[in-house]
Scaffold this motif. Structure first.
Motif, PDB file in Angstrom:
ATOM      1  N   ALA A  17       3.617  -6.232 -15.792  1.00 15.91           N
ATOM      2  CA  ALA A  17       2.595  -6.945 -15.022  1.00 15.91           C
ATOM      3  C   ALA A  17       2.477  -8.399 -15.486  1.00 15.91           C
ATOM      4  O   ALA A  17       2.361  -9.313 -14.660  1.00 15.91           O
ATOM      5  CB  ALA A  17       1.250  -6.237 -15.141  1.00 15.91           C
ATOM      6  N   ASP A  18       2.533  -8.618 -16.806  1.00 20.38           N
ATOM      7  CA  ASP A  18       2.456  -9.985 -17.340  1.00 20.38           C
ATOM      8  C   ASP A  18       3.630 -10.827 -16.832  1.00 20.38           C
ATOM      9  O   ASP A  18       3.459 -11.982 -16.439  1.00 20.38           O
ATOM     10  CB  ASP A  18       2.469  -9.977 -18.872  1.00 20.38           C
ATOM     11  CG  ASP A  18       1.174  -9.441 -19.458  1.00 20.38           C
ATOM     12  OD1 ASP A  18       0.162  -9.418 -18.727  1.00 20.38           O
ATOM     13  OD2 ASP A  18       1.180  -9.036 -20.640  1.00 20.38           O
ATOM     14  N   HIS A  19       4.805 -10.232 -16.845  1.00 18.04           N
ATOM     15  CA  HIS A  19       6.007 -10.951 -16.419  1.00 18.04           C
ATOM     16  C   HIS A  19       5.930 -11.307 -14.931  1.00 18.04           C
ATOM     17  O   HIS A  19       6.260 -12.431 -14.530  1.00 18.04           O
ATOM     18  CB  HIS A  19       7.236 -10.093 -16.695  1.00 18.04           C
ATOM     19  CG  HIS A  19       8.518 -10.748 -16.347  1.00 18.04           C
ATOM     20  ND1 HIS A  19       9.065 -11.765 -17.088  1.00 18.04           N
ATOM     21  CD2 HIS A  19       9.372 -10.560 -15.324  1.00 18.04           C
ATOM     22  CE1 HIS A  19      10.188 -12.164 -16.538  1.00 18.04           C
ATOM     23  NE2 HIS A  19      10.400 -11.446 -15.455  1.00 18.04           N
ATOM     24  N   ILE A  20       5.474 -10.365 -14.132  1.00 15.89           N
ATOM     25  CA  ILE A  20       5.349 -10.604 -12.693  1.00 15.89           C
ATOM     26  C   ILE A  20       4.313 -11.692 -12.427  1.00 15.89           C
ATOM     27  O   ILE A  20       4.535 -12.595 -11.608  1.00 15.89           O
ATOM     28  CB  ILE A  20       4.977  -9.296 -11.958  1.00 15.89           C
ATOM     29  CG1 ILE A  20       6.139  -8.296 -12.048  1.00 15.89           C
ATOM     30  CG2 ILE A  20       4.610  -9.562 -10.507  1.00 15.89           C
ATOM     31  CD1 ILE A  20       5.764  -6.885 -11.661  1.00 15.89           C
ATOM     32  N   ALA A  21       3.177 -11.623 -13.137  1.00 16.04           N
ATOM     33  CA  ALA A  21       2.113 -12.616 -12.959  1.00 16.04           C
ATOM     34  C   ALA A  21       2.615 -14.016 -13.331  1.00 16.04           C
ATOM     35  O   ALA A  21       2.305 -15.000 -12.644  1.00 16.04           O
ATOM     36  CB  ALA A  21       0.898 -12.247 -13.800  1.00 16.04           C
ATOM     37  N   GLU A  22       3.394 -14.114 -14.417  1.00 19.33           N
ATOM     38  CA  GLU A  22       3.958 -15.415 -14.818  1.00 19.33           C
ATOM     39  C   GLU A  22       4.807 -16.002 -13.705  1.00 19.33           C
ATOM     40  O   GLU A  22       4.749 -17.202 -13.429  1.00 19.33           O
ATOM     41  CB  GLU A  22       4.818 -15.257 -16.073  1.00 19.33           C
ATOM     42  CG  GLU A  22       4.047 -15.159 -17.350  1.00 19.33           C
ATOM     43  CD  GLU A  22       4.966 -14.912 -18.544  1.00 19.33           C
ATOM     44  OE1 GLU A  22       6.160 -15.276 -18.484  1.00 19.33           O
ATOM     45  OE2 GLU A  22       4.482 -14.336 -19.530  1.00 19.33           O
ATOM     46  N   GLY A  23       5.605 -15.151 -13.074  1.00 22.42           N
ATOM     47  CA  GLY A  23       6.458 -15.607 -11.984  1.00 22.42           C
ATOM     48  C   GLY A  23       5.656 -16.154 -10.819  1.00 22.42           C
ATOM     49  O   GLY A  23       6.003 -17.194 -10.241  1.00 22.42           O
ATOM     50  N   TYR A  24       4.556 -15.468 -10.484  1.00 20.98           N
ATOM     51  CA  TYR A  24       3.707 -15.954  -9.400  1.00 20.98           C
ATOM     52  C   TYR A  24       3.045 -17.274  -9.763  1.00 20.98           C
ATOM     53  O   TYR A  24       2.971 -18.194  -8.949  1.00 20.98           O
ATOM     54  CB  TYR A  24       2.634 -14.916  -9.053  1.00 20.98           C
ATOM     55  CG  TYR A  24       3.104 -13.826  -8.126  1.00 20.98           C
ATOM     56  CD1 TYR A  24       3.644 -14.121  -6.871  1.00 20.98           C
ATOM     57  CD2 TYR A  24       3.011 -12.495  -8.484  1.00 20.98           C
ATOM     58  CE1 TYR A  24       4.071 -13.135  -6.022  1.00 20.98           C
ATOM     59  CE2 TYR A  24       3.438 -11.483  -7.636  1.00 20.98           C
ATOM     60  CZ  TYR A  24       3.969 -11.814  -6.405  1.00 20.98           C
ATOM     61  OH  TYR A  24       4.392 -10.824  -5.556  1.00 20.98           O
TER      62      TYR A  24
END
Length: 101
Positions: A17-24
């Motif tokens: 989730a952290d990685h996905i949020a960083e991408g957004y």
């Protein structure tokens, strides 16, 4: 258990989730919206929290959200010069021929 409680998620799901949020966030989405989308993606992939008592415990994941990547990836290669694409294609063909024999 209050809504939004993340205690049933594994460390791997939290990292995801952290990685996905960083991408957004890198693409200009606000922090709260990025978090919301990230957890929605994790839920879609894994079917909720995986720790004991959480829904989806022990079930395998098909990573449905990850399938979107193939549609997005074509833009970058299309922007490359034709000569570069052609050189890559020739190199790939040569590798396939070499490995076939």
């Amino acid at each position: 258990m209050p809504r939004g409680d993340k205690s049933k998620y594994t460390e791997k799901q939290e990292r995801k989730a952290d990685h996905i949020a960083e991408g957004y966030e890198k693409r200009g989405v606000g922090k709260k919206e990025a978090e919301r989308r990230a957890w929605a993606t994790v839920n879609k992939d894994d079917g909720g929290g995986k720790k004991r008592g959480g829904s989806g415990r022990g079930k395998s994941t098909g990573h449905p959200a990850a399938h979107k990547g193939g549609r997005i990836g074509g833009r970058t290669s299309a922007a490359r010069p034709a000569a570069a694409r052609s050189a890559s294609a020739k190199k790939a063909a040569a590798t396939r021929n070499r490995r076939a024999s």
